[in-house]
Design a protein around this motif. Structure first.
Motif, short mmCIF file in Angstrom:
data_model
loop_
_atom_site.label_atom_id
_atom_site.label_comp_id
_atom_site.label_asym_id
_atom_site.label_seq_id
_atom_site.Cartn_x
_atom_site.Cartn_y
_atom_site.Cartn_z
N ILE A 89 0.85 -1.18 0.00
CA ILE A 89 0.00 0.00 0.00
C ILE A 89 0.89 1.23 0.00
O ILE A 89 1.83 1.35 0.79
CB ILE A 89 -1.01 0.01 1.17
CG1 ILE A 89 -0.31 -0.09 2.51
CG2 ILE A 89 -2.00 -1.13 1.02
CD1 ILE A 89 -1.28 0.04 3.69
N LYS A 92 -0.95 8.27 -1.16
CA LYS A 92 -1.42 9.15 -2.22
C LYS A 92 -0.64 10.47 -2.17
O LYS A 92 -0.03 10.81 -1.14
CB LYS A 92 -2.92 9.39 -2.06
CG LYS A 92 -3.76 8.16 -2.37
CD LYS A 92 -5.25 8.45 -2.24
CE LYS A 92 -6.08 7.25 -2.70
NZ LYS A 92 -7.53 7.47 -2.54
N GLU A 108 -3.25 4.03 -1.67
CA GLU A 108 -3.73 3.28 -2.84
C GLU A 108 -2.99 1.96 -2.87
O GLU A 108 -1.86 1.84 -2.37
CB GLU A 108 -3.55 4.05 -4.14
CG GLU A 108 -2.14 4.51 -4.44
CD GLU A 108 -2.06 5.29 -5.74
OE1 GLU A 108 -2.95 5.09 -6.60
OE2 GLU A 108 -1.12 6.08 -5.89
N VAL A 109 -3.63 0.95 -3.41
CA VAL A 109 -3.06 -0.40 -3.43
C VAL A 109 -2.18 -0.56 -4.65
O VAL A 109 -2.61 -0.28 -5.78
CB VAL A 109 -4.17 -1.46 -3.41
CG1 VAL A 109 -3.55 -2.86 -3.45
CG2 VAL A 109 -5.04 -1.30 -2.16
N TYR A 110 -0.96 -1.01 -4.43
CA TYR A 110 -0.03 -1.28 -5.53
C TYR A 110 -0.02 -2.77 -5.81
O TYR A 110 0.32 -3.59 -4.94
CB TYR A 110 1.38 -0.82 -5.14
CG TYR A 110 2.44 -1.12 -6.18
CD1 TYR A 110 2.70 -0.23 -7.21
CD2 TYR A 110 3.18 -2.30 -6.13
CE1 TYR A 110 3.67 -0.49 -8.17
CE2 TYR A 110 4.17 -2.57 -7.07
CZ TYR A 110 4.40 -1.67 -8.09
OH TYR A 110 5.36 -1.94 -9.04
N GLN A 172 -10.39 2.18 -0.23
CA GLN A 172 -10.56 3.62 -0.12
C GLN A 172 -11.05 4.03 1.27
O GLN A 172 -10.62 5.05 1.81
CB GLN A 172 -11.56 4.10 -1.19
CG GLN A 172 -11.94 5.58 -1.10
CD GLN A 172 -10.81 6.51 -1.44
OE1 GLN A 172 -9.84 6.13 -2.09
NE2 GLN A 172 -10.92 7.76 -1.01
N ASN A 176 -7.11 3.10 5.48
CA ASN A 176 -6.26 4.26 5.74
C ASN A 176 -5.61 4.13 7.11
O ASN A 176 -6.30 4.12 8.14
CB ASN A 176 -7.09 5.55 5.67
CG ASN A 176 -7.68 5.76 4.29
OD1 ASN A 176 -6.99 5.62 3.30
ND2 ASN A 176 -8.97 6.07 4.24
#
Length: 433
Positions: A89, A92, A108-110, A172, A176
């Motif tokens: 992760i 952003k 954001e997920v990689y 999303q 977090n």
């Protein structure tokens, strides 16, 4: 060199490499220690036969190579490929969130990360930061907080009674990380600037941008009643990157040998530093500037694309073909796919099986997915199609691929190392057909 030494060195490497930038820097230092000289792609090269070199592209893709004393096209090239990135992760660009007094960072997920295991972990933050110095110079450097500074708490089962039956994750809204509890005037860039100062860069003036990822602070370790397993984050694919580069670093200088560790494999490889980029193609053009000579050399060469394979999970045996369930600690796995998600052919597989038979105590296994499932892919088919080199896909069997913590067999590390060392020192790698 003892098997214990290689395993211990791999553990140290895994713990020091929370991001592709750190992994690349660690590999570069290993090559320097072994007598490799650094080259710059924006400069002209003057290579000497028998010497060892490496270059880095964009801080996260690295290529090491031996320019063999016998560099004739008839001998071909021994090419091994792996990748430096792992699913994770990432932050952003403007990640600050303050909800109910909890300071969080938007992510954001990689890549194809397995998300459930990220909850309730002691997370730290690492990556690359680009900043201005007092002089106006733009500089980029790696940072690593090392200490656990964040967490993604699970929702209590009392508030989600179906959690153990069906649980979907919305990255999303659900993932977090919480950084601290406090006011909403927090600035990540200010935090990063303070970190640069703590790291001794006293003239850092302003953080302009960053590429940062969270990671689990639990280190790599051997586990099991008999210590037969290696548990760690990022085994896919730092295990292959380290073992491959270690084999290259100790290879004979008689033949031309290359190890490439690309970034961006987990997201499709479509970048200047990915397998669909020009890294290997550009290197071969420098080594063999005459086009026809280069084509002959390539067709007399072989690439081993080394990326982890799926070991047969004892709790999910039916997810494997009944004749192709690789075991941990049972040797490298040759990966097949009729639809060419893996690049292995009968020619390349036969050659590697013959190669393994020359090295004492190196068993090999085979893997193909069930006919009603699709497999993943690797840099193998991509590099092969880009430069026209015969290729084979192989790797060590693992559990929990793409989880925050994966599991491999301790003995497989040494099996793979011996096989790749044998490959780099093979007199010929040309295969008919």
């Amino acid at each position: 060199m003892s098997e214990q030494y290689i395993r211990d060195a791999l553990i140290d490497f895994l713990n020091a490499s929370p991001t592709p930038y750190h992994a690349t820097a660690q590999i570069a230092q290993m090559l320097v220690d072994k007598g490799f000289s650094e080259l710059k792609e924006d400069e002209f090269w003057d290579l000497t036969l028998g010497q060892r070199y490496y270059f880095v592209r964009s801080d996260s893709t690295i290529v090491g190579f031996v320019w063999g004393l016998d560099n004739s096209v008839s001998k071909g090239i021994r090419l091994v490929g792996a990748h430096t990135d792992s699913p994770c992760i990432k932050l952003k660009p403007q990640p600050e969130k303050n909800i109910k007094g909890y300071q969080q960072l938007g992510i954001e997920v990689y890549g194809g990360a397995l998300l459930n295991p990220w909850f309730d972990r002691d997370l730290s933050l690492a990556g690359k930061v680009c900043f201005l110095r007092d002089s106006g110079e733009l500089t980029c450097t790696c940072i690593n907080y090392r200490d656990p500074i964040a967490v993604i708490p699970s929702l209590a089962i009392h508030l989600d009674r179906e959690a153990n039956k069906k649980r979907s994750i919305n990255p999303q809204t659900d993932m977090n990380p919480i950084l601290f509890q406090g006011s909403n005037d927090f600035s990540l860039r200010t935090m990063l600037l303070e970190k640069l100062h703590e790291d001794g860069i006293s003239d850092a003036k302003e953080v302009l941008d960053f590429d940062l990822s969270f990671y689990d602070t639990q280190g790599a370790n051997t586990i099991g009643l008999h210590q037969e397993f290696l548990a760690s984050a990022r085994l896919d694919n730092l295990l292959s990157s380290f073992v491959g580069m270690h084999a290259l670093a100790n290879a004979d200088n008689q033949y031309t040998s290359i190890m490439v560790c690309n970034d961006h494999e987990e997201v499709g490889s479509q970048s200047d530093i990915g397998a669909l980029g020009t890294v290997v193609k550009d290197l071969l053009a420098r080594l063999y500037p005459q086009e026809q000579e280069r084509q002959v050399a390539i067709r007399r060469s072989l690439m081993l694309s080394v990326d982890n394979a799926h070991g047969i999970h004892p709790n999910y045996v039916n997810r494997h073909d009944e004749n192709h369930g690789p075991q941990l600690n049972a040797g490298p796995v040759l990966k097949f796919d009729a639809n060419q998600s893996y690049a292995t052919s009968s020619h390349s597989a036969a050659f590697v099986k013959q190669l393994a038979s020359m090295e004492p105590k190196v068993p090999v296994q085979t893997y193909v997915t069930r006919a009603d499932m699709r497999c993943g892919s690797t840099i193998g088919p991509l590099t092969s199609s880009q430069i026209g080199i015969k290729t084979l896909d192989l790797g060590v069997a693992t559990f929990a691929m793409h989880s925050i913590r994966e599991l491999a067999g301790k003995d497989d590390i040494n099996y793979l190392h011996r096989l790749l060392s044998r490959f780099y020192n093979a007199e010929k790698v040309a295969i008919s057909g």
